[in-house]
Design a protein around this motif. Structure first.
Motif, PDB file in Angstrom:
ATOM      1  N   SER A  51     -13.590  30.583  39.340  1.00  0.00           N
ATOM      2  CA  SER A  51     -12.652  31.412  40.085  1.00  0.00           C
ATOM      3  C   SER A  51     -13.334  31.905  41.351  1.00  0.00           C
ATOM      4  O   SER A  51     -14.373  32.546  41.292  1.00  0.00           O
ATOM      5  CB  SER A  51     -12.212  32.604  39.241  1.00  0.00           C
ATOM      6  N   THR A  52     -12.761  31.596  42.481  1.00  0.00           N
ATOM      7  CA  THR A  52     -13.361  32.014  43.738  1.00  0.00           C
ATOM      8  C   THR A  52     -12.800  33.344  44.224  1.00  0.00           C
ATOM      9  O   THR A  52     -13.377  33.968  45.092  1.00  0.00           O
ATOM     10  CB  THR A  52     -13.114  30.964  44.832  1.00  0.00           C
ATOM     11  N   GLY A  53     -11.661  33.750  43.717  1.00  0.00           N
ATOM     12  CA  GLY A  53     -11.052  34.976  44.202  1.00  0.00           C
ATOM     13  C   GLY A  53     -10.344  34.814  45.534  1.00  0.00           C
ATOM     14  O   GLY A  53      -9.914  35.787  46.128  1.00  0.00           O
ATOM     15  N   ASN A  54     -10.245  33.578  46.022  1.00  0.00           N
ATOM     16  CA  ASN A  54      -9.609  33.337  47.316  1.00  0.00           C
ATOM     17  C   ASN A  54      -8.095  33.208  47.216  1.00  0.00           C
ATOM     18  O   ASN A  54      -7.427  33.205  48.240  1.00  0.00           O
ATOM     19  CB  ASN A  54     -10.186  32.076  47.959  1.00  0.00           C
ATOM     20  N   GLY A  55      -7.572  33.085  46.021  1.00  0.00           N
ATOM     21  CA  GLY A  55      -6.133  32.903  45.837  1.00  0.00           C
ATOM     22  C   GLY A  55      -5.284  33.954  46.519  1.00  0.00           C
ATOM     23  O   GLY A  55      -4.346  33.615  47.258  1.00  0.00           O
ATOM     24  N   PRO A  56      -5.565  35.247  46.317  1.00  0.00           N
ATOM     25  CA  PRO A  56      -4.755  36.273  46.984  1.00  0.00           C
ATOM     26  C   PRO A  56      -4.829  36.204  48.511  1.00  0.00           C
ATOM     27  O   PRO A  56      -3.829  36.398  49.189  1.00  0.00           O
ATOM     28  CB  PRO A  56      -5.332  37.587  46.461  1.00  0.00           C
ATOM     29  N   ALA A  57      -6.005  35.905  49.041  1.00  0.00           N
ATOM     30  CA  ALA A  57      -6.140  35.810  50.497  1.00  0.00           C
ATOM     31  C   ALA A  57      -5.291  34.670  51.040  1.00  0.00           C
ATOM     32  O   ALA A  57      -4.595  34.824  52.058  1.00  0.00           O
ATOM     33  CB  ALA A  57      -7.612  35.606  50.877  1.00  0.00           C
ATOM     34  N   LEU A  58      -5.324  33.525  50.370  1.00  0.00           N
ATOM     35  CA  LEU A  58      -4.528  32.376  50.823  1.00  0.00           C
ATOM     36  C   LEU A  58      -3.037  32.628  50.638  1.00  0.00           C
ATOM     37  O   LEU A  58      -2.224  32.208  51.461  1.00  0.00           O
ATOM     38  CB  LEU A  58      -4.961  31.119  50.085  1.00  0.00           C
ATOM     39  N   ALA A  59      -2.672  33.335  49.563  1.00  0.00           N
ATOM     40  CA  ALA A  59      -1.256  33.656  49.336  1.00  0.00           C
ATOM     41  C   ALA A  59      -0.719  34.549  50.448  1.00  0.00           C
ATOM     42  O   ALA A  59       0.400  34.356  50.929  1.00  0.00           O
ATOM     43  CB  ALA A  59      -1.076  34.318  47.976  1.00  0.00           C
ATOM     44  N   ILE A  60      -1.515  35.507  50.870  1.00  0.00           N
ATOM     45  CA  ILE A  60      -1.094  36.391  51.962  1.00  0.00           C
ATOM     46  C   ILE A  60      -0.967  35.597  53.256  1.00  0.00           C
ATOM     47  O   ILE A  60       0.005  35.736  53.992  1.00  0.00           O
ATOM     48  CB  ILE A  60      -2.077  37.575  52.112  1.00  0.00           C
TER      49      ILE A  60
END
Length: 122
Positions: A7-16
């Motif tokens: 899990s990179t934690g980048n999902g929320p940033a890309l979703a925004i």
């Protein structure tokens, strides 16, 4: 075979980014179009959004073929990330994402906070 979850934690940033980018493209104002960049910005309330894309007129000496451009791109050891998106909320930069057509991306800045839900509600 062992399955390993990363899990990179980048999902929320890309979703925004993906949620806001169409609005910035639609409602933003062209601020810069010179040299190698075109910047579109949207300023509304406490928000500032900036999106940049590559832009460069070819000189008469440059070949315009996709094959030539691809050959030049292959000479780079680090993938080019020519697209970018920055978000400021209440005067603080909260997000900066770079990406390329290939799908490569890099989240440069991502400050977690209440602004995330507000951005997704826009």
């Amino acid at each position: 075979m062992t399955l390993r979850l990363v899990s990179t934690g980048n999902g929320p940033a890309l979703a925004i980014r993906d949620h806001l980018l169409p609005r910035v493209r639609r409602d933003g104002t062209l601020e810069v179009q010179r040299d190698a960049v075109r910047v579109i910005a949207l300023r509304t309330g406490e928000w500032v959004f900036e999106h940049w894309t590559p832009f460069k007129d070819l000189s008469p000496e440059e070949a315009s073929s996709p094959g030539y451009r691809h050959a030049l791109q292959e000479q780079h050891t680090v993938p080019d990330l020519p697209y970018g998106f920055k978000v400021w909320h209440a005067g603080t930069k909260v997000l900066c994402v770079l990406w390329a057509d290939s799908g490569a991306f890099q989240v440069i800045d991502f400050r977690r906070g209440d602004w995330e839900a507000l951005a997704l509600a826009l």
